[in-house]
Design a protein around this motif. Structure first.
Motif, PDB file in Angstrom:
ATOM      1  N   ALA A  36      56.373 110.769  75.187  1.00 43.10           N
ATOM      2  CA  ALA A  36      56.476 111.065  73.808  1.00 43.10           C
ATOM      3  C   ALA A  36      55.050 110.931  73.440  1.00 43.10           C
ATOM      4  O   ALA A  36      54.463 109.640  73.592  1.00 43.10           O
ATOM      5  CB  ALA A  36      57.533 110.746  73.015  1.00 43.10           C
ATOM      6  N   PRO A  38      52.704 109.435  70.274  1.00 45.06           N
ATOM      7  CA  PRO A  38      53.236 108.687  68.856  1.00 45.06           C
ATOM      8  C   PRO A  38      53.844 109.387  67.760  1.00 45.06           C
ATOM      9  O   PRO A  38      54.622 109.021  67.152  1.00 45.06           O
ATOM     10  CB  PRO A  38      51.894 107.924  68.716  1.00 45.06           C
ATOM     11  CG  PRO A  38      50.997 107.774  69.981  1.00 45.06           C
ATOM     12  CD  PRO A  38      51.275 108.923  70.689  1.00 45.06           C
ATOM     13  N   VAL A  41      57.475 110.129  67.950  1.00 43.52           N
ATOM     14  CA  VAL A  41      58.325 109.130  68.386  1.00 43.52           C
ATOM     15  C   VAL A  41      59.297 108.947  67.093  1.00 43.52           C
ATOM     16  O   VAL A  41      58.963 109.009  65.914  1.00 43.52           O
ATOM     17  CB  VAL A  41      57.674 107.751  68.554  1.00 43.52           C
ATOM     18  CG1 VAL A  41      58.571 106.566  68.576  1.00 43.52           C
ATOM     19  CG2 VAL A  41      56.890 107.863  70.012  1.00 43.52           C
ATOM     20  N   PRO A  45      65.121 105.258  69.255  1.00 36.59           N
ATOM     21  CA  PRO A  45      64.470 104.706  70.717  1.00 36.59           C
ATOM     22  C   PRO A  45      63.753 103.372  70.656  1.00 36.59           C
ATOM     23  O   PRO A  45      63.955 102.748  71.839  1.00 36.59           O
ATOM     24  CB  PRO A  45      63.702 105.894  71.168  1.00 36.59           C
ATOM     25  CG  PRO A  45      64.351 107.036  70.114  1.00 36.59           C
ATOM     26  CD  PRO A  45      64.643 106.439  69.044  1.00 36.59           C
ATOM     27  N   LEU A  46      62.951 103.288  69.594  1.00 38.91           N
ATOM     28  CA  LEU A  46      62.261 102.241  69.638  1.00 38.91           C
ATOM     29  C   LEU A  46      63.123 100.951  69.687  1.00 38.91           C
ATOM     30  O   LEU A  46      62.778  99.828  70.322  1.00 38.91           O
ATOM     31  CB  LEU A  46      61.177 102.103  68.628  1.00 38.91           C
ATOM     32  CG  LEU A  46      60.089 103.201  68.554  1.00 38.91           C
ATOM     33  CD1 LEU A  46      59.013 102.995  67.571  1.00 38.91           C
ATOM     34  CD2 LEU A  46      59.334 102.868  69.957  1.00 38.91           C
ATOM     35  N   ASP A  48      66.291 100.865  70.587  1.00 41.54           N
ATOM     36  CA  ASP A  48      66.834 100.839  71.991  1.00 41.54           C
ATOM     37  C   ASP A  48      66.024 100.056  72.954  1.00 41.54           C
ATOM     38  O   ASP A  48      66.619  99.097  73.896  1.00 41.54           O
ATOM     39  CB  ASP A  48      67.242 101.964  72.426  1.00 41.54           C
ATOM     40  CG  ASP A  48      68.290 102.799  71.575  1.00 41.54           C
ATOM     41  OD1 ASP A  48      69.125 102.008  70.866  1.00 41.54           O
ATOM     42  OD2 ASP A  48      68.617 103.910  71.722  1.00 41.54           O
ATOM     43  N   ALA A  49      64.691 100.117  72.873  1.00 41.13           N
ATOM     44  CA  ALA A  49      63.973  99.728  74.004  1.00 41.13           C
ATOM     45  C   ALA A  49      63.755  98.161  73.745  1.00 41.13           C
ATOM     46  O   ALA A  49      63.581  97.405  74.597  1.00 41.13           O
ATOM     47  CB  ALA A  49      62.376 100.314  73.952  1.00 41.13           C
ATOM     48  N   ASN A  52      66.892  96.624  74.850  1.00 40.45           N
ATOM     49  CA  ASN A  52      66.741  96.891  76.502  1.00 40.45           C
ATOM     50  C   ASN A  52      65.857  95.642  77.038  1.00 40.45           C
ATOM     51  O   ASN A  52      66.247  95.195  78.076  1.00 40.45           O
ATOM     52  CB  ASN A  52      66.006  97.998  76.698  1.00 40.45           C
ATOM     53  CG  ASN A  52      67.148  99.415  76.511  1.00 40.45           C
ATOM     54  OD1 ASN A  52      68.368  99.056  76.531  1.00 40.45           O
ATOM     55  ND2 ASN A  52      66.787 100.509  76.834  1.00 40.45           N
ATOM     56  N   LYS A 110      55.829  92.727  71.813  1.00 37.30           N
ATOM     57  CA  LYS A 110      55.108  93.985  71.438  1.00 37.30           C
ATOM     58  C   LYS A 110      56.164  95.083  70.812  1.00 37.30           C
ATOM     59  O   LYS A 110      55.872  95.821  70.013  1.00 37.30           O
ATOM     60  CB  LYS A 110      54.353  94.549  72.369  1.00 37.30           C
ATOM     61  CG  LYS A 110      53.883  95.970  72.364  1.00 37.30           C
ATOM     62  CD  LYS A 110      53.387  96.455  73.815  1.00 37.30           C
ATOM     63  CE  LYS A 110      54.451  96.785  74.577  1.00 37.30           C
ATOM     64  NZ  LYS A 110      53.849  97.300  75.878  1.00 37.30           N
ATOM     65  N   LEU A 114      56.032  97.028  67.334  1.00 35.36           N
ATOM     66  CA  LEU A 114      55.813  98.684  67.329  1.00 35.36           C
ATOM     67  C   LEU A 114      56.887  98.994  66.277  1.00 35.36           C
ATOM     68  O   LEU A 114      56.465  99.894  65.440  1.00 35.36           O
ATOM     69  CB  LEU A 114      56.464  99.290  68.574  1.00 35.36           C
ATOM     70  CG  LEU A 114      55.517  99.312  69.735  1.00 35.36           C
ATOM     71  CD1 LEU A 114      56.305  99.892  71.127  1.00 35.36           C
ATOM     72  CD2 LEU A 114      54.368 100.532  69.311  1.00 35.36           C
ATOM     73  N   PHE A 118      55.302 100.595  62.843  1.00 36.18           N
ATOM     74  CA  PHE A 118      55.330 102.129  62.542  1.00 36.18           C
ATOM     75  C   PHE A 118      56.569 102.653  61.837  1.00 36.18           C
ATOM     76  O   PHE A 118      56.323 103.652  61.225  1.00 36.18           O
ATOM     77  CB  PHE A 118      55.540 102.763  63.949  1.00 36.18           C
ATOM     78  CG  PHE A 118      54.218 102.365  64.779  1.00 36.18           C
ATOM     79  CD1 PHE A 118      52.863 102.261  64.140  1.00 36.18           C
ATOM     80  CD2 PHE A 118      54.074 102.315  66.151  1.00 36.18           C
ATOM     81  CE1 PHE A 118      51.874 102.054  64.727  1.00 36.18           C
ATOM     82  CE2 PHE A 118      52.863 102.135  66.731  1.00 36.18           C
ATOM     83  CZ  PHE A 118      51.741 101.768  66.307  1.00 36.18           C
TER      84      PHE A 118
ATOM     85  N   PHE B 730      54.628 107.242  75.013  1.00 38.17           N
ATOM     86  CA  PHE B 730      55.659 106.585  74.823  1.00 38.17           C
ATOM     87  C   PHE B 730      56.620 107.271  75.906  1.00 38.17           C
ATOM     88  O   PHE B 730      56.836 108.339  76.208  1.00 38.17           O
ATOM     89  CB  PHE B 730      56.485 106.582  73.620  1.00 38.17           C
ATOM     90  CG  PHE B 730      55.924 105.951  72.474  1.00 38.17           C
ATOM     91  CD1 PHE B 730      54.646 106.150  71.849  1.00 38.17           C
ATOM     92  CD2 PHE B 730      56.399 104.778  72.051  1.00 38.17           C
ATOM     93  CE1 PHE B 730      54.052 105.654  70.753  1.00 38.17           C
ATOM     94  CE2 PHE B 730      55.643 103.934  70.906  1.00 38.17           C
ATOM     95  CZ  PHE B 730      54.649 104.304  70.448  1.00 38.17           C
ATOM     96  N   ASP B 733      62.329 104.826  79.061  1.00 39.82           N
ATOM     97  CA  ASP B 733      62.886 103.756  79.926  1.00 39.82           C
ATOM     98  C   ASP B 733      64.120 103.949  80.839  1.00 39.82           C
ATOM     99  O   ASP B 733      64.647 103.156  81.649  1.00 39.82           O
ATOM    100  CB  ASP B 733      63.112 102.246  79.068  1.00 39.82           C
ATOM    101  CG  ASP B 733      63.963 102.385  78.331  1.00 39.82           C
ATOM    102  OD1 ASP B 733      64.831 103.251  78.237  1.00 39.82           O
ATOM    103  OD2 ASP B 733      63.873 101.244  77.636  1.00 39.82           O
ATOM    104  N   GLY B 736      67.564 105.255  77.231  1.00 34.24           N
ATOM    105  CA  GLY B 736      67.692 105.533  75.767  1.00 34.24           C
ATOM    106  C   GLY B 736      66.321 105.018  75.023  1.00 34.24           C
ATOM    107  O   GLY B 736      66.162 105.555  74.015  1.00 34.24           O
TER     108      GLY B 736
END
Lengths: 471, 1074
Positions: A36, A38, A41, A45-46, A48-49, A52, A110, A114, A118, B730, B733, B736
């Motif tokens: 994706a 920027p 986005v 999902p950010l 979720d990351a 994660n 980081k 993000l 954002f 992006f 991963d 999700g």
């Protein structure tokens, strides 16, 4: 004759076709298909990351090495030199764990940056304004959490709060631990008003609730260079009031499939497919086969359980196996960590749970000289935890004894959850305790720890790559 | 009358040059105006006697006598042509009819003072007094040559020989000159004179100077080359069991380094031209097969290759612009020849094995060692694992080809099957290939070339390049305890009893059921249009389509990993399609002594790539190994797609004066989707010149055929980077989330390589000895460097164009006919020296580490001022007799082992590489001996860490019998140290001299020429025996000094870590043609 003319038609025709195709100016515009950009986005999902990251190597295994192996709870085991030197306090700046943990935690930061940079202005039709604020709050908490782990192991460090957009912004100077704690508190303040309440997340304890924020406040105020014990008590009480209760059956906390237990303030869950808690594979033969395992329970912790006749927690925390390998400290059978033994790695990892907060409250009350075995007194909270372990009330009554009683209780209760070393550092007992550790035969292990060695040196990669680091 | 004249005029327009076209148009109109009275000019009296007088002077003389001006184009009327005539007191008309018309020049009267001379149309046979001639054309060896072109000079009139080499032709007069030409033979001109029967013998075009060399977007004669171009013909491949086409280049051309990084069946070879220019982009040359740019050349059946042309310097490679920085390998496949259809059969079969065995401890020695370390092993077996694992491999090849055609249509069709069964079973490679190459002269002005190849390969891998703990079969064969048998219990493979993950080699090789299937279609259609004399247009459309699939399944019971995963499956698939469209306009002309060639073109290329990788576990039923049987798909599962496109404009100008001064200039304007839009296009110019000194008047040494000095400079680029590297991206991963690992890089561009080349070509004694030398300096700027970010930024390294790297070198090649009597002995040798240095890594990056060694530090460090492939580690001062431990030199005087004790301890880059081929022919017997070698390079023998480390329960090499056991003992092998790496760190202990000289191929062949064979219809029947890699002279202690764990064409070369060695093979083959 006409046929001969055709070459004057075909060739220029081709040239013309060529010229036309040359006009398709977007022929050279190829955008990523599987990634994706920027502008495309969205917020979830950010987030979720960012969550994660709780499955990365630091938060799966290394946090336990730093909290338990480095302390007297466990030996390094395995065959990894980096772990051995953490166990034996011979860590240098090129130590593999030090280098990678530093990198993991900053990568995690980081991911929070993000979101915090954002998401406030992001066009995202998938979220409501309310959800946007929650996401920001959760990210802010996570950033505080990562900095809290960094500052406990390294003391001083750069504090990035923005996502760099060019090389020049990637080399930040080192700052004091005071600045780090300030950042953590600011992030918690930001999170406190935005995240969902404990009751809203009763069945979603892998997300950040106000309970988690308050619990971290308590831990931060206790860990700061100048602890604020009143604040610790205040925030621990807030956690208690949010409705968390101790799971009556200690072993159930670590049974396969236990999620969203009412004792849990914040946890990481593993479905065994997408996410596996491979601490079971690293530390026990129940997953990934029977090779030489890491993080082997120490004689100290085994003796601590035996001395206390703490069968409930002993059985839940340590199991004995007959491996094909030999351990340097143990014969056969050999103890391995018992809190995570599922062969598919489905045991929950507790980041924050009520027992930790109750014992922290006890620690603060001791410091505040409120010792009684009654609500608002230290012994009261120690005994709450002991009772669940089917143990009698603590015999300690003096401030000094209660201090040690809390320490012991935390060791037995929270073994192999990454707490012990930081408890000892916080109570300034680390050097004393570590230098008196003995092996199974009662011979001293001679760690010869000094105060300086309680913290990791800065990653050599940071020193090598960052001209502004001022190390 | 008028009508007829018009048609003639128009007809002429068809075949005359631009200049003529203009002239003709102008004069045709004036022709009408003056026709009535102008014919009288032909009646003018002339008196002319010429004996071998130049046409120029004859025309001048006539002009003086009659006042008539001649108008003509110099490419029609050869002014230098010598003519003889005796015309006393005749009319001008007679001059035209008897002198000019017979040599194909017609005339038109324009007016009283002007006459236009032009190329004659088809000579009207009936109108001229014809002489009928007939003849036969044969080769020097007496073979009739079918399809030879015979043309009356200056006309398009002619014929070709029939199947028996015979022809008949009517010529307009005795003065007629016949041009006889045939591909591969020297052209001849024959003046008819009094002859009516001609027996012509054509000589083979053996002169290397006239050899036509394929260059970018065209061909050139070798003598006209101004750049550094190496040519390797099919003879380098013939009679050798070559599977990967690149092997045909090894040791054959100076400056071309070919590595066989692994000896596994079907393993692609790596080609490096004039050193490594890049750290992060591609270092492979650009491969172009019959005009189609392809990813690699593994799909090619070597039997189909006619020649390689390697563009080494920027002057010749700049026409490929941003793809040319690592040189270009142009491959031409075989084409049909006009004449009788020929069927060729090429077959061989043979076997292979490893030339070397590494001695490991036997059962008793092994038990001694591990007992010393405190291990217990109750195994009762006594297995020699090398005997069990390294067997005899088999090689087979069958290739059938049919080729032939006539003047207009030619074809080459082949089908091949090649099989290579590895020394380590079940390693295997099977390739099926089909090729159709067609050339059709559809019209006099249009030729269509079609090349279509399909290949399918099926291969079975055995894992190598890793230790036994990570599944490496080769190291497992050496380090598995002899106390084990293959099976632990029925259906369950044995493993080191002290470490269950260290399975035996048979388990690693056979337990997984795995296969790679690769399907490739490569094809192109090119149409050549002759627009006018010297002017042609070519449109070439090509495709490369690949489907590649890898399937892996490990059952849930027989191995440790399989049991742990309860069955483990992987399925990978790649689908790739690239199309290419090239349009070029070519103009060629000779004006007196000036030869000019110009090319302009436009190309477009687009790629579409799809990848999927599925990982799965939990196969409750071990008998079904497909992914659909797996209960759990792992998060490692990914599917991705990507695209790229390129658009380029190119131009070239060749200019030659009198065959003496040669000049070439190229430019390419390249645009690629891989770079940000505003900096997407770039210029890649080059210029080169050559001076053929032997053509100068002052040069009198007649024994020198050619002495040419070449000098060139050019700029090429390297766009071999990721498709979307400049975007801030992006990446999903897989669970999700989105990971942001690449910041946007608006300044990203291609690496630029500027190269200067000076060379000399010498050919003496009629090509008996040819010699080529080149010196070059290559500077790569805007080098893509993985800039080391501070970890606290949260980012891993980011690739930016900030570095610089350089290569300089010398290359020498020699071809000699040492003996040319009854015995003919050809020698072909080359040697090349390359020196590489990293000049800069940019502002932020001080060092880069490569060549990671399992559980050790990296073995290779890249640092400005040093060459790539520099080994970095401790200096071992041997074993301390007191402690039995390795003494590492305390360089930083820290008093103990510390990071500061590491330093540069070796260099993986060779001082020089060389190849030498000797070919001796006596009657029908031929012997070919090909040596190839590398000198002055170090190898890091990481395999020895596993074989001499003595830190766990692996079996070890017999070197450890010398291990230290008692204080005071002086030895080179330290003591066994269970659980400690300290004696086996990356140090000089494992650095070895990697130089080698290898008898790469030895071939004896016999050509059966017995009359019976000819009678049976064979044109050729040859039997041969070949030995490949027969022996290697080296001090290297590992299996093979040629291997490399990592890509040898990059910064991490020169590490041997259980790498599958090259095998020695013996082949018996036959080549037949009928």
């Amino acid at each position: 004759m006409k046929k001969h003319f055709s070459k004057y038609i075909i060739a220029p025709g081709l040239i013309l076709a060529l010229g036309m195709s040359a006009c398709t100016k977007d022929f050279l515009d190829k955008k990523p298909i599987s990634e994706a950009l920027p502008e495309d986005v969205t917020a979830q999902p950010l987030l979720d990351a960012a969550y994660n990251n709780m499955y990365d190597e630091y938060y799966t295994n290394d946090y336990l090495v730093n909290g338990d192996v480095m302390s007297d709870n466990a030996y390094a085991g395995g065959d990894n030199v980096a772990n051995f030197s953490i166990d034996k306090y011979t860590v240098n700046s090129t130590n593999g764990n030090v280098v990678r943990d530093w990198r993991y935690l900053y990568t995690d930061i980081k991911n929070c940056n993000l979101i915090l940079n954002f998401v406030p202005t992001m066009q995202d039709p998938n979220i409501t304004e309310e959800r946007r604020e929650q996401i920001l709050g959760e990210a802010s908490f996570l950033r505080a959490w990562h900095y809290f782990n960094l500052v406990r192991s390294w003391k001083e460090m750069p504090i990035p709060t923005e996502v760099p957009s060019n090389l020049g912004e990637m080399y930040l100077p080192k700052q004091s631990s005071d600045s780090v704690f300030k950042r953590i508190l600011a992030d918690l303040d930001f999170a406190a008003t935005r995240v969902r309440s404990t009751s809203e997340l009763a069945n979603g304890r892998d997300s950040i609730s106000t309970g988690a924020v308050n619990a971290l406040y308590a831990k931060v105020y206790a860990t700061m260079p100048n602890p604020d014990w009143n604040k610790v008590v205040e925030y621990c009480t807030k956690v208690e009031d949010a409705g968390y209760i101790l799971e009556p059956e200690f072993a159930k906390l670590f049974a396969m499939g236990t999620v969203n237990n009412p004792e849990s303030i914040w946890e990481t869950q593993y479905d065994g497919v997408v996410h596996q808690n491979w601490i079971a594979g690293m530390n026990t033969p129940f997953m990934w086969g029977d090779w030489k395992k890491f993080n082997i329970p120490s004689h100290t912790i085994v003796n601590a359980y035996l001395d206390e006749k703490d069968t409930v927690r002993y059985k839940a925390s340590i199991v004995y196996v007959t491996p094909s390998w030999t351990d340097d400290y143990w014969g056969i059978p050999t103890p391995v960590i018992g809190k995570y033994t599922d062969s598919e790695g489905r045991n929950t990892t507790y980041r924050l749970r009520l027992a930790d907060i109750l014992l922290l409250k006890a620690e603060a009350l001791v410091e505040l000289n409120q010792l009684a075995d009654a609500p608002g007194g230290a012994a009261y909270y120690i005994n709450m935890v002991r009772q669940r372990a089917h143990l009698g009330k603590t015999t300690a009554t003096t401030k000094e004894d209660l201090k040690l009683a809390v320490e012991k209780e935390r060791q037995l209760e929270l073994a192999f959850e990454g707490h012990r070393m930081f408890d000892l550092i916080r109570t300034k007992r680390a050097v004393t305790v570590m230098n008196s550790v003995k092996d199974g035969d009662g011979n001293p292990l001679n760690y010869n720890v000094t105060e300086d060695e309680l913290y990791f040196p800065m990653s050599q990669t940071e020193i090598d790559n960052n001209p502004n680091i001022n190390n | 009358m008028k009508k007829i004249r018009w048609s003639v005029v128009i007809h002429h327009i068809m075949r005359i040059t631009c200049i003529q076209l203009i002239l003709a148009t102008i004069f045709t109109f004036s022709l009408y105006a003056n026709e009535a009275h102008s014919q009288s000019v032909l009646e003018k009296q002339i008196s002319l006697s010429a004996d071998k007088m130049a046409m120029r002077d004859v025309l001048k003389e006539i002009k003086q006598q009659t006042g008539v001006k001649f108008t003509y184009s110099s490419d029609v009327v050869d002014l230098g042509r010598k003519i003889s005539c005796n015309l006393a007191g005749t009319r001008l008309k007679a001059f035209f009819e008897t002198v000019l018309q017979p040599i194909g020049i017609d005339f038109k009267v324009i007016d009283d003072e002007q006459i236009l001379l032009y190329q004659a149309a088809v000579i009207n046979k009936t109108a001229v007094a014809d002489i009928k001639i007939s003849g036969t054309i044969k080769s020097e060896s007496g073979e009739s040559l079918p399809g030879v072109s015979i043309r009356i000079k200056g006309t398009s009139n002619g014929t070709t020989t029939d199947a028996n080499g015979n022809f008949t032709l009517s010529v307009p007069g005795k003065q007629s000159v016949l041009e006889v030409s045939y591909i591969g033979y020297q052209s001849q001109e024959i003046t008819v004179g009094e002859q009516t029967t001609l027996n012509i013998i054509l000589k083979l075009e053996d002169s290397k100077l006239n050899e036509v060399v394929v260059v970018g977007y065209g061909t050139q004669k070798k003598k006209d080359l101004t750049g550094a171009v190496a040519v390797v013909g099919s003879e380098a491949i013939e009679n050798r069991p070559i599977v990967s086409a690149a092997a045909g280049l090894q040791g054959q051309a100076a400056g071309v380094n070919v590595f066989a990084a692994s000896g596994k069946p079907g393993y692609g070879l790596t080609v490096s031209i004039r050193g490594t220019t890049s750290l992060n982009a591609k270092n492979d040359p650009l491969y172009v097969v019959d005009g189609v740019i392809v990813e690699n050349i593994d799909f090619l059946n070597p039997n189909d290759i006619a020649s390689f042309s390697v563009l080494k310097d920027a002057a010749s490679a700049a026409i490929y612009g941003a793809s040319g920085a690592n040189g270009v390998v142009l491959i031409t496949t075989k084409k049909g020849k006009s004449g009788k259809a020929t069927v060729t059969v090429n077959a061989y079969t043979g076997f292979s094995n490893f030339a070397k065995k590494i001695d490991v401890l036997n059962r008793d020695q092994y038990l001694d060692l591990i007992h010393e370390m405190g291990y217990v092993d109750d195994g009762t077996e006594n297995t020699d694992w090398q005997d069990v694992t390294f067997k005899t491999g088999h090689e087979q090849n069958l290739q059938l080809g049919v080729s032939g055609g006539d003047e207009k249509n030619r074809y080459y069709i082949s089908a091949g099957y090649q099989k290579q069964q590895g020394v380590v079973a079940p390693a295997d490679y099977d390739r099926y290939s089909v090729r159709v190459n067609l050339e059709n002269k559809v019209k006099e002005w249009m030729t269509l070339s079609t090349n279509l190849a399909y290949s399918r390969s099926v291969s079975i891998d055995v894992p190598d390049n890793s230790g036994v703990a990570r599944g490496g079969t080769i190291l497992s064969a050496l380090s598995t305890p002899p106390t084990l048998g293959i099976w632990k219990s029925p259906g369950v493979y044995s493993a080191n009893v002290n470490q269950a993950s260290m399975m035996n080699p048979i388990a690693f090789a056979f337990a997984p059921d795995q296969k790679t299937r690769d399907n490739r279609v490569i094809g192109n259609m090119a149409a050549d249009f002759k627009i006018a004399k010297g002017l042609s247009f070519r449109s070439n459309f090509g495709i490369e389509s690949q489907g590649n699939r890898y399937d892996y399944f490990l059952d849930p019971y027989s191995t440790d990993l399989g049991r742990d995963k309860n069955g483990y499956g992987i399925s990978t698939s790649i689908e790739r399609f690239v199309w290419l469209w090239e349009n070029t306009l070519n103009y060629k002309t000779d004006i007196e002594k000036h030869h000019i060639e110009a090319l302009v073109g436009h190309t477009m290329q687009e790629s579409d790539y799809n990848y999927s990788h599925i990982v799965a576990r939990e196969y409750p039923n071990g008998s079904v190994g497909n992914i659909n049987a797996a209960a759990i798909k792992e998060p490692g599962t990914i599917t991705t797609k990507s695209q790229w496109s390129k658009r380029s404009y190119l131009a070239r100008l060749n200019y030659a004066y009198a065959d003496k001064y040669l000049l070439q200039a190229n430019v390419r304007y390249d645009g690629s989707s891989r770079f940000p839009s505003y900096g997407r296009f770039g210029w890649f110019p080059s210029v080169s010149a050559a001076w053929r000194i032997n053509k100068e008047d002052f040069f009198h040494a007649t024994w020198v055929d050619d002495l040419k000095l070449r000098v060139g400079w050019g700029k090429t680029g390297n766009d071999g980077i990721g498709d979307y590297d400049y975007y801030g991206r992006f990446t999903p991963d897989g669970t999700g989330g989105l990971a942001y690992n690449n910041i946007a890089k608006d300044s990203l561009k291609w690496e630029k390589t500027a190269q200067t080349n000076i060379g000399v070509d010498l050919s003496i004694l009629n090509g008996r000895l040819t010699f080529t030398a080149d010196a070059y300096l290559k500077k790569t700027s805007d080098l893509l460097v993985a800039v080391q970010t501070a970890p606290s930024s949260g980012f891993n390294n980011q690739v930016f164009n900030v570095g610089e790297i350089q290569n300089k070198g010398l290359e020498f090649g020699v071809n000699a006919v040492a003996v040319d009597k009854a015995v003919r002995w050809d020698i072909n040798g080359n040697i090349s020296f390359n020196r590489n240095r990293v000049n800069s890594l940019g502002r932020y990056t001080k060092i880069l580490n490569y060549g990671g060694i399992y559980e050790r530090t990296s073995a290779i460090r890249v640092e400005p001022g040093r060459p790539l492939g520099s080994f970095y580690g401790y200096i071992s001062d041997g074993v301390d007799p007191n402690t039995g431990n390795i003494m590492y030199r305390d360089l930083d005087k820290s008093g103990g082992l510390s990071d500061g004790d590491r330093t540069y301890i070796g260099l993986a880059q060779p001082k020089f590489i060389y190849g030498l081929t000797n070919n001796v022919r006596w009657k029908n017997l031929e012997l070919n001996v090909f040596f190839q070698g590398v000198q002055g390079n170090d190898m890091f023998n990481a395999s020895r860490i596993e074989l001499e480390g003595m830190y766990d329960s692996k079996n070890q090499s017999t070197a450890v019998l010398r291990r230290w056991t008692t204080p005071g003992q002086v030895t080179d092998i330290p003591k066994a140290t269970k659980g400690s790496n300290d004696n086996s760190l990356v140090s000089t202990r494992f650095i070895e001299d990697g130089s080698y000289l290898r008898l790469k191929a030895l071939t004896v062949s016999y050509n059966l020429t017995h009359p019976l064979v000819t009678k049976a219809g064979f044109n050729r029947l040859q039997f041969y025996v070949t030995g490949q890699n027969l022996f290697t002279i080296t001090n290297y202690s590992g299996f093979d000094p040629e291997v490399s764990q990592n890509n040898p064409n990059g910064p991490a070369l020169g590490i041997d870590y259980g790498t599958y060695p090259q095998s020695r093979s013996f082949i018996f083959g036959v080549n037949a043609a009928f």
